[in-house]
Design a protein around this motif. Sequence first.
Motif, PDB file in Angstrom:
ATOM      1  N   TYR A 271       0.858  -1.192   0.000  1.00 32.51           N
ATOM      2  CA  TYR A 271       0.000   0.000   0.000  1.00 32.51           C
ATOM      3  C   TYR A 271       0.888   1.233   0.000  1.00 32.51           C
ATOM      4  CZ  TYR A 271      -3.325   3.283   2.404  1.00 32.51           C
ATOM      5  OH  TYR A 271      -4.109   4.338   2.787  1.00 32.51           O
ATOM      6  N   ALA A 272       0.808   2.013  -1.057  1.00 27.51           N
ATOM      7  CA  ALA A 272       1.529   3.288  -1.090  1.00 27.51           C
ATOM      8  C   ALA A 272       0.522   4.408  -0.828  1.00 27.51           C
ATOM      9  CB  ALA A 272       2.202   3.484  -2.441  1.00 27.51           C
ATOM     10  N   GLY A 273       0.697   5.110   0.273  1.00 28.88           N
ATOM     11  CA  GLY A 273      -0.120   6.287   0.569  1.00 28.88           C
ATOM     12  C   GLY A 273       0.549   7.472  -0.102  1.00 28.88           C
ATOM     13  N   LEU A 274      -0.132   8.080  -1.062  1.00 26.74           N
ATOM     14  CA  LEU A 274       0.504   9.073  -1.931  1.00 26.74           C
ATOM     15  C   LEU A 274      -0.055  10.476  -1.716  1.00 26.74           C
ATOM     16  CD1 LEU A 274       0.254   7.042  -5.261  1.00 26.74           C
ATOM     17  CD2 LEU A 274       2.205   7.155  -3.702  1.00 26.74           C
ATOM     18  N   MET A 275       0.773  11.460  -1.984  1.00 27.15           N
ATOM     19  CA  MET A 275       0.296  12.838  -2.118  1.00 27.15           C
ATOM     20  C   MET A 275       0.585  13.239  -3.564  1.00 27.15           C
ATOM     21  SD  MET A 275      -1.209  15.198  -0.479  1.00 27.15           S
ATOM     22  CE  MET A 275      -0.956  15.333   1.264  1.00 27.15           C
ATOM     23  N   ILE A 276      -0.452  13.724  -4.234  1.00 28.37           N
ATOM     24  CA  ILE A 276      -0.300  14.166  -5.625  1.00 28.37           C
ATOM     25  C   ILE A 276      -0.254  15.693  -5.591  1.00 28.37           C
ATOM     26  CG2 ILE A 276      -1.221  13.978  -7.975  1.00 28.37           C
ATOM     27  CD1 ILE A 276      -0.821  11.208  -6.508  1.00 28.37           C
ATOM     28  N   ASP A 277       0.861  16.276  -6.013  1.00 26.24           N
ATOM     29  CA  ASP A 277       0.974  17.737  -5.893  1.00 26.24           C
ATOM     30  C   ASP A 277       0.262  18.446  -7.057  1.00 26.24           C
ATOM     31  OD1 ASP A 277       2.653  17.834  -8.092  1.00 26.24           O
ATOM     32  OD2 ASP A 277       4.460  18.358  -6.964  1.00 26.24           O
ATOM     33  N   ALA A 278       0.313  19.767  -7.047  1.00 28.47           N
ATOM     34  CA  ALA A 278      -0.461  20.545  -8.029  1.00 28.47           C
ATOM     35  C   ALA A 278       0.013  20.290  -9.457  1.00 28.47           C
ATOM     36  CB  ALA A 278      -0.356  22.028  -7.686  1.00 28.47           C
ATOM     37  N   GLN A 279       1.262  19.839  -9.618  1.00 34.37           N
ATOM     38  CA  GLN A 279       1.784  19.526 -10.960  1.00 34.37           C
ATOM     39  C   GLN A 279       1.558  18.057 -11.320  1.00 34.37           C
ATOM     40  OE1 GLN A 279       3.843  21.435  -8.699  1.00 34.37           O
ATOM     41  NE2 GLN A 279       2.822  23.146  -9.747  1.00 34.37           N
ATOM     42  N   ASN A 280       0.772  17.356 -10.533  1.00 34.91           N
ATOM     43  CA  ASN A 280       0.456  15.931 -10.746  1.00 34.91           C
ATOM     44  C   ASN A 280       1.635  14.995 -10.480  1.00 34.91           C
ATOM     45  OD1 ASN A 280      -2.142  15.142 -11.130  1.00 34.91           O
ATOM     46  ND2 ASN A 280      -1.792  14.382 -13.219  1.00 34.91           N
ATOM     47  N   VAL A 284       5.467   9.613  -2.072  1.00 31.51           N
ATOM     48  CA  VAL A 284       5.025   8.642  -1.069  1.00 31.51           C
ATOM     49  C   VAL A 284       5.007   9.315   0.302  1.00 31.51           C
ATOM     50  CG1 VAL A 284       5.520   6.439   0.081  1.00 31.51           C
ATOM     51  CG2 VAL A 284       5.985   6.709  -2.377  1.00 31.51           C
ATOM     52  N   LEU A 285       3.832   9.299   0.940  1.00 34.46           N
ATOM     53  CA  LEU A 285       3.726   9.776   2.322  1.00 34.46           C
ATOM     54  C   LEU A 285       4.083   8.653   3.278  1.00 34.46           C
ATOM     55  CD1 LEU A 285       0.326  11.697   2.307  1.00 34.46           C
ATOM     56  CD2 LEU A 285       2.633  12.624   2.029  1.00 34.46           C
ATOM     57  N   GLU A 286       3.603   7.455   2.942  1.00 31.10           N
ATOM     58  CA  GLU A 286       3.886   6.294   3.789  1.00 31.10           C
ATOM     59  C   GLU A 286       3.646   5.041   2.979  1.00 31.10           C
ATOM     60  OE1 GLU A 286       0.943   6.157   6.919  1.00 31.10           O
ATOM     61  OE2 GLU A 286      -0.656   5.709   5.496  1.00 31.10           O
ATOM     62  N   PHE A 287       4.319   3.984   3.385  1.00 34.77           N
ATOM     63  CA  PHE A 287       4.019   2.660   2.849  1.00 34.77           C
ATOM     64  C   PHE A 287       3.343   1.855   3.949  1.00 34.77           C
ATOM     65  CE2 PHE A 287       7.602   3.059  -0.318  1.00 34.77           C
ATOM     66  CZ  PHE A 287       6.851   2.766  -1.440  1.00 34.77           C
ATOM     67  N   ASN A 288       2.367   1.033   3.572  1.00 29.96           N
ATOM     68  CA  ASN A 288       1.813   0.057   4.496  1.00 29.96           C
ATOM     69  C   ASN A 288       2.030  -1.330   3.897  1.00 29.96           C
ATOM     70  OD1 ASN A 288       0.857   2.011   6.327  1.00 29.96           O
ATOM     71  ND2 ASN A 288      -0.932   2.352   5.028  1.00 29.96           N
ATOM     72  N   CYS A 289       2.178  -2.311   4.767  1.00 36.58           N
ATOM     73  CA  CYS A 289       2.522  -3.659   4.291  1.00 36.58           C
ATOM     74  C   CYS A 289       1.285  -4.540   4.201  1.00 36.58           C
ATOM     75  CB  CYS A 289       3.572  -4.269   5.206  1.00 36.58           C
ATOM     76  SG  CYS A 289       3.014  -4.458   6.916  1.00 36.58           S
ATOM     77  N   ARG A 290       0.134  -3.943   3.945  1.00 40.21           N
ATOM     78  CA  ARG A 290      -1.165  -4.645   4.048  1.00 40.21           C
ATOM     79  C   ARG A 290      -2.189  -3.920   3.199  1.00 40.21           C
ATOM     80  NH1 ARG A 290      -3.528  -0.576   6.454  1.00 40.21           N
ATOM     81  NH2 ARG A 290      -2.199   0.798   7.656  1.00 40.21           N
ATOM     82  N   PHE A 291      -3.372  -4.471   3.120  1.00 39.17           N
ATOM     83  CA  PHE A 291      -4.481  -3.799   2.442  1.00 39.17           C
ATOM     84  C   PHE A 291      -4.921  -2.606   3.302  1.00 39.17           C
ATOM     85  CE2 PHE A 291      -7.531  -5.643  -0.887  1.00 39.17           C
ATOM     86  CZ  PHE A 291      -7.853  -4.399  -1.366  1.00 39.17           C
ATOM     87  N   GLY A 292      -5.519  -1.609   2.704  1.00 40.20           N
ATOM     88  CA  GLY A 292      -5.995  -0.455   3.465  1.00 40.20           C
ATOM     89  C   GLY A 292      -7.355  -0.731   4.092  1.00 40.20           C
ATOM     90  N   ASP A 293      -7.640  -0.022   5.154  1.00 39.64           N
ATOM     91  CA  ASP A 293      -8.943  -0.088   5.812  1.00 39.64           C
ATOM     92  C   ASP A 293      -9.346   1.355   6.072  1.00 39.64           C
ATOM     93  OD1 ASP A 293     -11.144  -0.509   7.385  1.00 39.64           O
ATOM     94  OD2 ASP A 293     -10.212  -2.008   8.667  1.00 39.64           O
ATOM     95  N   PRO A 294     -10.355   1.930   5.446  1.00 38.95           N
ATOM     96  CA  PRO A 294     -11.479   1.270   4.778  1.00 38.95           C
ATOM     97  C   PRO A 294     -11.369   1.118   3.268  1.00 38.95           C
ATOM     98  CG  PRO A 294     -12.014   3.580   5.092  1.00 38.95           C
ATOM     99  CD  PRO A 294     -10.613   3.375   5.632  1.00 38.95           C
TER     100      PRO A 294
END
Length: 429
Positions: A271-280, A284-294
């Motif tokens: 799971y890559a938690g991403l931030m997409i900036d104004a230029q697209n 990566v803000l954080e990685f998780n080693c599992r499926f996301g909830d919710p």
Amino acid sequence: MKVLVVGGGGREHALAWKLGHSAEVSQIYVAPGNGGTAAEPKTTNIEIGAEDIPALLDFARRQKIDLTLVGPEGPLVAGIVDQFNHEQLPVFGPTAAAARLEGSKAFAKKFMQQHHIPTGNYAVFSDLKDAQDYIRSRPAPMVIKADGLAAGKGVMIANEHEQALQCVQQMLSGERFGEAGRHVVIEEFIQGEEASFICMVDGEHVLPMATSQDHKRRDVGDSGPNTGGMGAYSPAPIVDDALHRRILDDIVYPTVRGFAGQGTPYVGFLYAGLMIDAQNNPYVLEFNCRFGDPEAQPILMRMQSDLATLCMAALAGQLDQHDIQWDVRTALGIVLAAGGYPLEACESGAVIKGLPTANELSARKVFHAGTRLIDGKVLTNGGRVLCVTALGNTVGEAQQQAYDLVQQISWPQMFYRTDIGNRALAENG
Ligand code: GLY
């Protein structure tokens, strides 16, 4: 095929529910499960905690479990996969070495730096004075993270220096998060829109899940304290085809190659938690080693392929021979939480009223998280209690369907956000 799902939240209910659709799967055990999994066909809750690895191992051995799926990060970071592998019990998830990507924020940042994966600038501290000097030298806002696992509460966005100084003092002293806070990562704040990018990985090949976006803040308008997630939808309109390709090329594949290259191949949900900036540009803000909830709840509602088959293919290193079919509709899930969440202990034991029967649901599903089924009654049992999820031809339709169902459910002090999906609605309708 007998399957064991480890965990008792909304994600695990969604995984068990989805596995139940597989013709290959005859029996699903959920440890410990919840009031929702207790009522699913082919599914049995077992009284073993998700962190009790010896008992899980013993159960899987005795029951000759053909596939184990691990929902939460705790047992993964603690090495459940290594122990199952050691006994040749099939398990889909990363080893402890690979799960460090979530288990240590400092490890994850260094890994990203080594593999040129885009992420914010950062520094790691265990000494309070050094951390304070660094904070004073940087512009606010900034992000402070406890290095270790902190039940999804270890990240703080400090809008002012004073807040950041107080936060590192509490973390480094062990007052907040105990050992998990003895090292802190201080990170540049990146402005933009968040998206969740979750894949199945077999050590070499990658099969992306449908894109998704969750709402991490407790209150309307993305304000208030951070939570595990107050709602999610899939797809995330912000991730267009070009950005999808870039995320795979610049983030996911370098991560998978990085682990393979160091002799600790990554197998499991990534799971890559991403931030997409104004230029697209994705960061990566954080990685998780599992499926996301919710995120799992809307994503799995859209999945038309057989999840058990995909997991077995991943264990055989054959994800390149598969793809995933998705319902083209949007799925949207709204978390119903107990009063006090996420800051205070939540009252358990309230009777939940208005839950629909399976027959009353059409393209909708109530996934349980913090619930228990006692004498035919569903009682609250935690902070995030339910995730009411619906499919719709548009974001607006999915949102309407889900909120209509929320209206009929109640217990004292239930609360939820009233704007889940509004951002996607503005972008996509
Ligand atoms: N929804 C955020 C997470 O699963 O960590």
